[in-house]
Write an enzyme that holds these catalytic residues in place. Structure first.
Site, PDB file in Angstrom:
ATOM      1  N   HIS B  36       0.413  -1.313  -0.495  1.00 51.46           N
ATOM      2  CA  HIS B  36      -0.154   0.000   0.397  1.00 51.46           C
ATOM      3  C   HIS B  36       0.960   1.198   0.139  1.00 51.46           C
ATOM      4  O   HIS B  36       1.091   2.535  -0.797  1.00 51.46           O
ATOM      5  CB  HIS B  36      -0.788   0.285   0.982  1.00 51.46           C
ATOM      6  CG  HIS B  36      -2.190  -0.616   0.848  1.00 51.46           C
ATOM      7  ND1 HIS B  36      -2.047  -2.185   0.905  1.00 51.46           N
ATOM      8  CD2 HIS B  36      -3.545  -0.333   0.449  1.00 51.46           C
ATOM      9  CE1 HIS B  36      -3.115  -2.930   0.664  1.00 51.46           C
ATOM     10  NE2 HIS B  36      -4.180  -1.692   0.504  1.00 51.46           N
ATOM     11  N   LYS B 103     -10.072  -7.390   7.871  1.00 53.37           N
ATOM     12  CA  LYS B 103     -11.192  -6.870   9.289  1.00 53.37           C
ATOM     13  C   LYS B 103     -11.028  -5.454  10.222  1.00 53.37           C
ATOM     14  O   LYS B 103      -9.784  -5.246   9.427  1.00 53.37           O
ATOM     15  CB  LYS B 103     -10.347  -8.177  10.076  1.00 53.37           C
ATOM     16  CG  LYS B 103      -9.017  -8.720  10.396  1.00 53.37           C
ATOM     17  CD  LYS B 103      -9.047  -8.703  11.617  1.00 53.37           C
ATOM     18  CE  LYS B 103      -7.449  -9.043  11.911  1.00 53.37           C
ATOM     19  NZ  LYS B 103      -7.568  -9.358  14.169  1.00 53.37           N
TER      20      LYS B 103
HETATM   21  S1  SF4 Z   1      -8.639 -14.187  16.417  1.00 50.03           S
HETATM   22 FE1  SF4 Z   1      -6.699 -12.918  17.961  1.00 50.03          FE
HETATM   23  S2  SF4 Z   1      -5.044 -13.149  17.372  1.00 50.03           S
HETATM   24 FE2  SF4 Z   1      -6.091 -13.705  15.604  1.00 50.03          FE
HETATM   25  S3  SF4 Z   1      -6.292 -12.241  14.468  1.00 50.03           S
HETATM   26 FE3  SF4 Z   1      -7.623 -12.335  15.583  1.00 50.03          FE
HETATM   27  S4  SF4 Z   1      -7.538 -11.000  17.281  1.00 50.03           S
HETATM   28 FE4  SF4 Z   1      -5.355 -11.811  15.755  1.00 50.03          FE
END
Ligand code: SF4
Lengths: 292, 191
Positions: B36, B103
């Site tokens: 990016h 995410k």
């Molecule tokens: S599940 Fe937990 S360890 Fe995995 S990406 Fe999400 S916050 Fe990070």
């Protein structure tokens, strides 16, 4: 290769690939409670499938295999130096085998030497006890959820939080609101009321060694835990912050003495990929019993 | 459930609304911090790579070479997207992206670029490294492997029924904003 090393590599493998039973149960219950046909329900279904697949393939549940934190309870006279050296070798080996991602970066140079070993990594906490038992617990604490942890200093004018339990309740719920789904919720909160800035976070993390279903022996704290769990789950944040009924799977709170001048509330957030395991070791350092 | 196959038309993207569950089949390009920053600073895509009507995935996959020397993805969950907020809008505009997978959601500038140029933000399930890796059928190619290292390289992945949720659409809608506002109001009632 020593027996201790073998045992620690196996402890790391299992911690990384298998979620403890109490957490899995809580996730399944949440899945059943979620409204059918919602994106929250499908998020839970994917989480459930992921847990199964990781176990079956003996692969990390999440690719962020987190900060590696050992808690060792040991008898008087236990050789802590050998233990720590062996733990570092075991971490390097487990990384080579793919149980851990190459996940540790030199903060000054930005370099990742791929071993997961360096200053402060892994972390080992020792605690002596009068029994002859050797108990080793391991937590893999992810970065995404660590980033949404928070420390409040009371009083907080902005949140109208005083130096009392109601003030604690307000800041803890504020932490839940600010975190939304960003720590890969549904999460588990570990909280310490009091302590200093360092011990507050330290104790808050230790709360994650408790199982989801255990209850706080202190009645006031137990009531606060239940209240925060219930209230947080009424906020509709839901898994991943998609909206839904389960925002938290559990809340664990402890208290430590503080100075008259300070009043910290330290909150650690654990993601759904809650990786904690532990073993009792025999005198020959073989795994005698799994703890969770 | 909506199914999308890359390359994706603007019309299909415009039809998506916040909260829609989508499964993607086709090609995903991974890209995280290094890519990016590089593109934002005027860097060009390697030959053979086009983001036009395509999707970028915020992910640093764990990739190994199998016995035959073929790349295999063993873990491929999303990474936190907000770090790319300073760059994303520009990259959507310049390179014609139709989708961004990650995410945690992104900010106002990405939301505005979605609206202006016809793009959506798609949320994958954080932590679901194994389930998502199963949806990756093959690694077509890798670019900038030397330059940026494995997690930061551009991996060209062939995916099948890759599950995501639209959390920021091309009409100014953001599930993240919606859920934040609602939960804030609910909390106020309980303090
Ligand atoms: S599940 Fe937990 S360890 Fe995995 S990406 Fe999400 S916050 Fe990070």
């Amino acid at each position: 290769m020593s027996d201790l090393q073998d045992s620690l590599v196996e402890l790391i493998r299992r911690t990384s690939a298998e979620i403890p039973d109490d957490v899995q149960k809580a996730i399944l219950t949440s899945l059943e409670n979620e409204k059918k046909g919602t994106i929250a329900e499908s998020a839970f279904k994917i989480i459930e499938a992921n847990i199964k697949l990781a176990k079956q393939k003996s692969q990390p549940i999440c690719q962020d295999t987190g900060s590696i934190i050992f808690y060792v309870e040991c008898p008087v006279g236990f050789d802590q130096i050998t233990f720590e050296e062996t733990a570092r070798t075991a971490v390097t080996l487990a990384t080579k085998k793919g149980y851990l991602r190459q996940n540790s970066v030199d903060s000054l140079t930005g370099k990742n030497d791929g071993t997961n070993v360096g200053p402060g990594a892994p972390t080992v906490h020792f605690h002596q006890h009068r029994s002859s038992e050797i108990k080793v617990s391991l937590m893999l604490k992810g970065g995404g959820c660590e980033n949404v942890g928070a420390q409040y200093s009371l009083p907080s004018e902005k949140l109208k939080a005083n130096r009392d339990l109601d003030g604690c309740r307000k800041v803890i719920l504020d932490a839940v609101l600010q975190a939304q789904g960003k720590g890969c919720g549904p999460g588990i909160l570990g909280v310490c009321i009091g302590g200093d800035r360092a011990t507050g976070y330290e104790y808050s993390k230790q709360q994650f060694l408790r199982t989801i279903e255990d209850r706080n022996p202190n009645q006031e704290l137990d009531a606060l835990e239940q209240d925060i769990l219930k209230t947080a789950n009424e906020l509709g944040i839901g898994p991943m912050g998609f909206g839904g009924k389960t925002t938290l799977l559990g809340v664990k709170i402890c208290a430590a003495n503080r100075l008259p001048a300070s009043f910290f509330v330290s909150i650690s957030y654990m993601c759904w990929a809650y990786r904690r395991q532990g073993v009792i070791l025999s005198n020959e350092s073989k795994i005698e019993k799994w703890l969770y | 459930m909506t199914h999308l196959t890359t390359p994706i038309t603007e019309e299909k993207i415009r039809a998506l609304k916040v909260g829609d569950a989508v499964e993607i089949t086709g090609t995903l390009f991974t890209g995280r911090d290094a890519v990016h920053k590089y593109l934002h600073e005027g860097g060009t895509l390697p030959e053979g790579v086009s983001f036009k009507d395509g999707i970028i995935y915020h992910c640093g996959p764990v990739v190994i070479k199998d016995e035959e020397g073929k790349w295999k993805v063993t873990a491929a969950g999303p990474t936190t997207s907000i770090r790319e907020e300073p760059y994303q809008g520009h990259i959507i505009k310049e390179f014609g992206l139709r989708g961004v997978i990650g995410k945690g959601g992104m900010g106002d500038r990405t939301l505005a670029a979605n609206k202006e140029f016809g793009c959506v933000y798609l949320h994958a399930i954080g932590g679901a490294a194994q389930v998502l890796a199963e949806c990756i059928k093959s690694v077509r190619n890798v670019y900038f492997l030397e330059k940026f290292g494995s997690p930061e390289a551009i991996w060209e992945l062939e995916v099948e029924n890759f599950p995501v949720v639209v959390t920021m659409d091309s009409h100014g809608g953001s599930l993240h904003q919606e859920v934040f506002n609602n939960s804030q109001a609910e909390l106020a009632k309980r303090l």
